[in-house]
Write a protein that holds these residues in place. Structure first.
Motif, PDB file in Angstrom:
ATOM      1  N   ASP A  54      -3.511   8.241   4.685  1.00 44.51           N
ATOM      2  CA  ASP A  54      -2.448   7.348   5.150  1.00 44.51           C
ATOM      3  C   ASP A  54      -2.609   7.016   6.627  1.00 44.51           C
ATOM      4  O   ASP A  54      -2.429   5.869   7.044  1.00 44.51           O
ATOM      5  CB  ASP A  54      -1.090   7.984   4.882  1.00 44.51           C
ATOM      6  CG  ASP A  54       0.054   7.021   5.150  1.00 44.51           C
ATOM      7  OD1 ASP A  54      -0.063   5.852   4.743  1.00 44.51           O
ATOM      8  OD2 ASP A  54       1.050   7.426   5.763  1.00 44.51           O
ATOM      9  N   LEU A  55      -2.935   8.029   7.429  1.00 48.97           N
ATOM     10  CA  LEU A  55      -3.137   7.779   8.861  1.00 48.97           C
ATOM     11  C   LEU A  55      -4.299   6.839   9.110  1.00 48.97           C
ATOM     12  O   LEU A  55      -4.241   5.981  10.004  1.00 48.97           O
ATOM     13  CB  LEU A  55      -3.369   9.108   9.593  1.00 48.97           C
ATOM     14  CG  LEU A  55      -2.141  10.000   9.805  1.00 48.97           C
ATOM     15  CD1 LEU A  55      -2.554  11.303  10.481  1.00 48.97           C
ATOM     16  CD2 LEU A  55      -1.088   9.283  10.652  1.00 48.97           C
ATOM     17  N   SER A  56      -5.356   6.976   8.334  1.00 50.18           N
ATOM     18  CA  SER A  56      -6.519   6.093   8.507  1.00 50.18           C
ATOM     19  C   SER A  56      -6.153   4.644   8.219  1.00 50.18           C
ATOM     20  O   SER A  56      -6.511   3.728   8.979  1.00 50.18           O
ATOM     21  CB  SER A  56      -7.656   6.543   7.582  1.00 50.18           C
ATOM     22  OG  SER A  56      -8.030   7.870   7.858  1.00 50.18           O
ATOM     23  N   VAL A  57      -5.432   4.447   7.131  1.00 47.76           N
ATOM     24  CA  VAL A  57      -5.005   3.083   6.786  1.00 47.76           C
ATOM     25  C   VAL A  57      -4.049   2.539   7.838  1.00 47.76           C
ATOM     26  O   VAL A  57      -4.139   1.365   8.247  1.00 47.76           O
ATOM     27  CB  VAL A  57      -4.363   3.060   5.390  1.00 47.76           C
ATOM     28  CG1 VAL A  57      -3.788   1.679   5.084  1.00 47.76           C
ATOM     29  CG2 VAL A  57      -5.373   3.445   4.329  1.00 47.76           C
ATOM     30  N   CYS A  58      -3.136   3.379   8.302  1.00 48.33           N
ATOM     31  CA  CYS A  58      -2.168   2.942   9.318  1.00 48.33           C
ATOM     32  C   CYS A  58      -2.855   2.541  10.619  1.00 48.33           C
ATOM     33  O   CYS A  58      -2.512   1.518  11.221  1.00 48.33           O
ATOM     34  CB  CYS A  58      -1.144   4.040   9.583  1.00 48.33           C
ATOM     35  SG  CYS A  58       0.072   4.278   8.269  1.00 48.33           S
TER      36      CYS A  58
ATOM     37  N   CYS B 230       6.710  -1.055  14.761  1.00 47.99           N
ATOM     38  CA  CYS B 230       7.143  -0.618  13.429  1.00 47.99           C
ATOM     39  C   CYS B 230       6.004   0.073  12.686  1.00 47.99           C
ATOM     40  O   CYS B 230       6.209   1.112  12.032  1.00 47.99           O
ATOM     41  CB  CYS B 230       7.656  -1.810  12.626  1.00 47.99           C
ATOM     42  SG  CYS B 230       9.197  -2.514  13.252  1.00 47.99           S
ATOM     43  N   PHE B 231       4.815  -0.462  12.796  1.00 46.73           N
ATOM     44  CA  PHE B 231       3.658   0.152  12.142  1.00 46.73           C
ATOM     45  C   PHE B 231       3.363   1.524  12.738  1.00 46.73           C
ATOM     46  O   PHE B 231       3.036   2.469  12.018  1.00 46.73           O
ATOM     47  CB  PHE B 231       2.436  -0.758  12.280  1.00 46.73           C
ATOM     48  CG  PHE B 231       2.372  -1.850  11.244  1.00 46.73           C
ATOM     49  CD1 PHE B 231       3.524  -2.408  10.736  1.00 46.73           C
ATOM     50  CD2 PHE B 231       1.158  -2.318  10.796  1.00 46.73           C
ATOM     51  CE1 PHE B 231       3.477  -3.415   9.783  1.00 46.73           C
ATOM     52  CE2 PHE B 231       1.089  -3.318   9.840  1.00 46.73           C
ATOM     53  CZ  PHE B 231       2.251  -3.877   9.338  1.00 46.73           C
ATOM     54  N   VAL B 232       3.480   1.637  14.062  1.00 46.40           N
ATOM     55  CA  VAL B 232       3.252   2.932  14.717  1.00 46.40           C
ATOM     56  C   VAL B 232       4.313   3.934  14.274  1.00 46.40           C
ATOM     57  O   VAL B 232       4.027   5.124  14.080  1.00 46.40           O
ATOM     58  CB  VAL B 232       3.254   2.756  16.249  1.00 46.40           C
ATOM     59  CG1 VAL B 232       3.224   4.115  16.948  1.00 46.40           C
ATOM     60  CG2 VAL B 232       2.046   1.931  16.690  1.00 46.40           C
ATOM     61  N   GLY B 233       5.565   3.459  14.112  1.00 46.24           N
ATOM     62  CA  GLY B 233       6.616   4.346  13.629  1.00 46.24           C
ATOM     63  C   GLY B 233       6.341   4.864  12.228  1.00 46.24           C
ATOM     64  O   GLY B 233       6.539   6.052  11.945  1.00 46.24           O
ATOM     65  N   VAL B 234       5.852   3.991  11.362  1.00 48.68           N
ATOM     66  CA  VAL B 234       5.486   4.426  10.008  1.00 48.68           C
ATOM     67  C   VAL B 234       4.331   5.412  10.060  1.00 48.68           C
ATOM     68  O   VAL B 234       4.303   6.405   9.311  1.00 48.68           O
ATOM     69  CB  VAL B 234       5.128   3.199   9.140  1.00 48.68           C
ATOM     70  CG1 VAL B 234       4.576   3.639   7.784  1.00 48.68           C
ATOM     71  CG2 VAL B 234       6.344   2.307   8.949  1.00 48.68           C
ATOM     72  N   MET B 235       3.396   5.156  10.950  1.00 49.08           N
ATOM     73  CA  MET B 235       2.264   6.072  11.088  1.00 49.08           C
ATOM     74  C   MET B 235       2.727   7.441  11.573  1.00 49.08           C
ATOM     75  O   MET B 235       2.210   8.480  11.152  1.00 49.08           O
ATOM     76  CB  MET B 235       1.239   5.488  12.072  1.00 49.08           C
ATOM     77  CG  MET B 235      -0.051   6.297  12.194  1.00 49.08           C
ATOM     78  SD  MET B 235      -1.296   5.453  13.204  1.00 49.08           S
ATOM     79  CE  MET B 235      -0.452   5.345  14.788  1.00 49.08           C
ATOM     80  N   GLY B 236       3.729   7.467  12.447  1.00 50.13           N
ATOM     81  CA  GLY B 236       4.254   8.740  12.917  1.00 50.13           C
ATOM     82  C   GLY B 236       4.984   9.518  11.837  1.00 50.13           C
ATOM     83  O   GLY B 236       5.056  10.753  11.887  1.00 50.13           O
ATOM     84  N   LEU B 237       5.503   8.811  10.844  1.00 50.96           N
ATOM     85  CA  LEU B 237       6.197   9.476   9.731  1.00 50.96           C
ATOM     86  C   LEU B 237       5.240   9.950   8.644  1.00 50.96           C
ATOM     87  O   LEU B 237       5.686  10.595   7.675  1.00 50.96           O
ATOM     88  CB  LEU B 237       7.223   8.520   9.113  1.00 50.96           C
ATOM     89  CG  LEU B 237       8.425   8.133   9.988  1.00 50.96           C
ATOM     90  CD1 LEU B 237       9.243   7.064   9.291  1.00 50.96           C
ATOM     91  CD2 LEU B 237       9.278   9.352  10.292  1.00 50.96           C
ATOM     92  N   ALA B 238       3.960   9.643   8.786  1.00 54.10           N
ATOM     93  CA  ALA B 238       3.003   9.991   7.734  1.00 54.10           C
ATOM     94  C   ALA B 238       2.905  11.495   7.538  1.00 54.10           C
ATOM     95  O   ALA B 238       2.858  11.990   6.400  1.00 54.10           O
ATOM     96  CB  ALA B 238       1.630   9.409   8.069  1.00 54.10           C
ATOM     97  N   VAL B 239       2.880  12.271   8.642  1.00 52.94           N
ATOM     98  CA  VAL B 239       2.718  13.729   8.535  1.00 52.94           C
ATOM     99  C   VAL B 239       3.911  14.379   7.836  1.00 52.94           C
ATOM    100  O   VAL B 239       3.740  15.087   6.828  1.00 52.94           O
ATOM    101  CB  VAL B 239       2.485  14.345   9.925  1.00 52.94           C
ATOM    102  CG1 VAL B 239       2.409  15.865   9.825  1.00 52.94           C
ATOM    103  CG2 VAL B 239       1.199  13.801  10.537  1.00 52.94           C
TER     104      VAL B 239
ATOM    105  N   PHE C  49       0.827  -1.209   0.000  1.00 55.29           N
ATOM    106  CA  PHE C  49       0.000   0.000   0.000  1.00 55.29           C
ATOM    107  C   PHE C  49       0.856   1.252   0.000  1.00 55.29           C
ATOM    108  O   PHE C  49       0.606   2.200  -0.772  1.00 55.29           O
ATOM    109  CB  PHE C  49      -0.922  -0.003   1.216  1.00 55.29           C
ATOM    110  CG  PHE C  49      -1.558   1.328   1.491  1.00 55.29           C
ATOM    111  CD1 PHE C  49      -2.633   1.782   0.728  1.00 55.29           C
ATOM    112  CD2 PHE C  49      -1.067   2.161   2.500  1.00 55.29           C
ATOM    113  CE1 PHE C  49      -3.210   3.020   0.968  1.00 55.29           C
ATOM    114  CE2 PHE C  49      -1.639   3.387   2.748  1.00 55.29           C
ATOM    115  CZ  PHE C  49      -2.709   3.825   1.985  1.00 55.29           C
ATOM    116  N   HIS C  50       1.894   1.281   0.843  1.00 56.01           N
ATOM    117  CA  HIS C  50       2.714   2.494   0.932  1.00 56.01           C
ATOM    118  C   HIS C  50       3.581   2.687  -0.313  1.00 56.01           C
ATOM    119  O   HIS C  50       3.870   3.841  -0.687  1.00 56.01           O
ATOM    120  CB  HIS C  50       3.582   2.442   2.194  1.00 56.01           C
ATOM    121  CG  HIS C  50       2.858   2.872   3.421  1.00 56.01           C
ATOM    122  ND1 HIS C  50       2.152   1.991   4.210  1.00 56.01           N
ATOM    123  CD2 HIS C  50       2.688   4.100   3.980  1.00 56.01           C
ATOM    124  CE1 HIS C  50       1.610   2.653   5.217  1.00 56.01           C
ATOM    125  NE2 HIS C  50       1.911   3.923   5.104  1.00 56.01           N
TER     126      HIS C  50
END
Length: 217
Positions: free
Chosen positions: A104-108, A188-197, A74-75
Motif C-alpha cells: 500500500d505504501l509503495s502504491v501511495c 489528502c494522498f499523503v494523509g491516506v499514506m500515513g494511515l496505511a500502517v 485501488f484502496h
C-alpha cells in the motif's frame, strides 16, 4: 432636381465623413497601418496560445481526476481483499501484516508523486494563461485606442506587455495557505499514506479477532 441635389449632398457628406474616419486616416499613414497590422497579428498569436493553454489545462484536470479515481478504486479492492484474506487465513495474517502495508505504501508513494507532478504542471500552466490574458487585454486596449485616434495616435506608445498592474484591492496572501490550497489533493494522498500502517495492522490482526469474537458469540 431638388431630390437629386439632396442625394448628392448626402453622398458628399458621407464621403467626407469616411475621409475623416480614423481607419481611413490609418490606411493613408504607412506607419500607423503597419503598427495596426503588427498588433493584429500579435492578437491572433495571443489567441492561439491562450486556446492551447486552456486545452492543456482541461487535459491536466482530467488526468488528475483519473488518478484520484484510480487511487480510490485501488484502496477499495485492496482493503476488501485484505479483510477477506485476514478472516480466511487468521493464523498467519497477523504475523505478515507488514506485507500489505509495504504494498500500500509503495502504491501511495507512486500516486503521490504522479499527482503532485500533474498539479505542479497544472498551476504553472494556469499562471502562464493568466499572464497571456493580461498581456492580450493590454494589447487589445492599444489596438482600440489606435483605431479610435487614427493618425493622432502616438507611434512610440507600446502595450504594457509583461508589466503586471497592481490590483486596486489589497489582497493578503499567506504562502503556506496558498500552497495548501493548490496542493490539497497531494495532502489528502499523503494523509491516506500515513494511515496505511495502522489500517493494515488493524485489518490483519484486530479485525480478525473481532470477527472471531462475533462468530464465536
Amino acid at each position: 432636381m431638388a431630390e437629386i441635389k439632396n442625394t448628392q449632398h448626402h453622398i458628399v457628406e458621407i464621403l467626407t465623413d469616411l475621409q475623416d474616419h480614423p481607419l481611413m486616416e490609418i490606411s493613408e499613414s504607412p506607419g500607423h497601418l503597419l503598427l495596426l497590422k503588427l498588433w493584429q497579428r500579435e492578437e491572433h498569436l495571443f489567441g492561439s496560445r491562450i486556446t492551447r493553454k486552456e486545452t492543456r489545462i482541461d487535459a491536466l484536470r482530467s488526468e488528475i481526476f483519473n488518478l484520484c479515481l484510480y487511487f480510490f478504486i485501488f484502496h477499495v479492492f485492496f482493503f476488501t481483499i485484505l479483510s477477506t484474506s485476514s478472516v480466511t487465513h487468521d493464523t498467519g495474517s497477523c504475523k505478515k501484516w507488514w506485507i500489505p502495508m509495504v504494498l500500500d505504501l509503495s502504491v501511495c508513494v507512486m500516486m503521490v508523486f504522479l499527482v503532485h507532478m500533474k498539479l505542479c504542471r497544472y498551476w504553472k500552466v494556469c499562471g502562464e494563461l493568466q499572464r497571456e490574458r493580461m498581456d492580450n487585454r493590454a494589447l487589445t486596449r492599444c489596438v482600440q485606442e489606435l483605431r479610435m485616434k487614427g493618425v493622432s495616435f502616438d507611434l512610440s506608445k507600446e502595450p504594457a506587455i509583461g508589466n503586471r498592474m497592481k490590483s486596486s484591492s489589497v489582497e493578503i496572501k499567506w504562502k503556506p495557505l496558498t500552497w495548501c490550497k493548490h496542493y490539497l489533493v497531494t495532502l489528502c494522498f499523503v494523509g491516506v499514506m500515513g494511515l496505511a500502517v495502522p489500517v493494515c495492522r488493524f485489518m490483519a490482526c484486530i479485525f480478525t479477532k473481532l470477527v472471531q469474537i462475533f462468530l464465536g458469540g
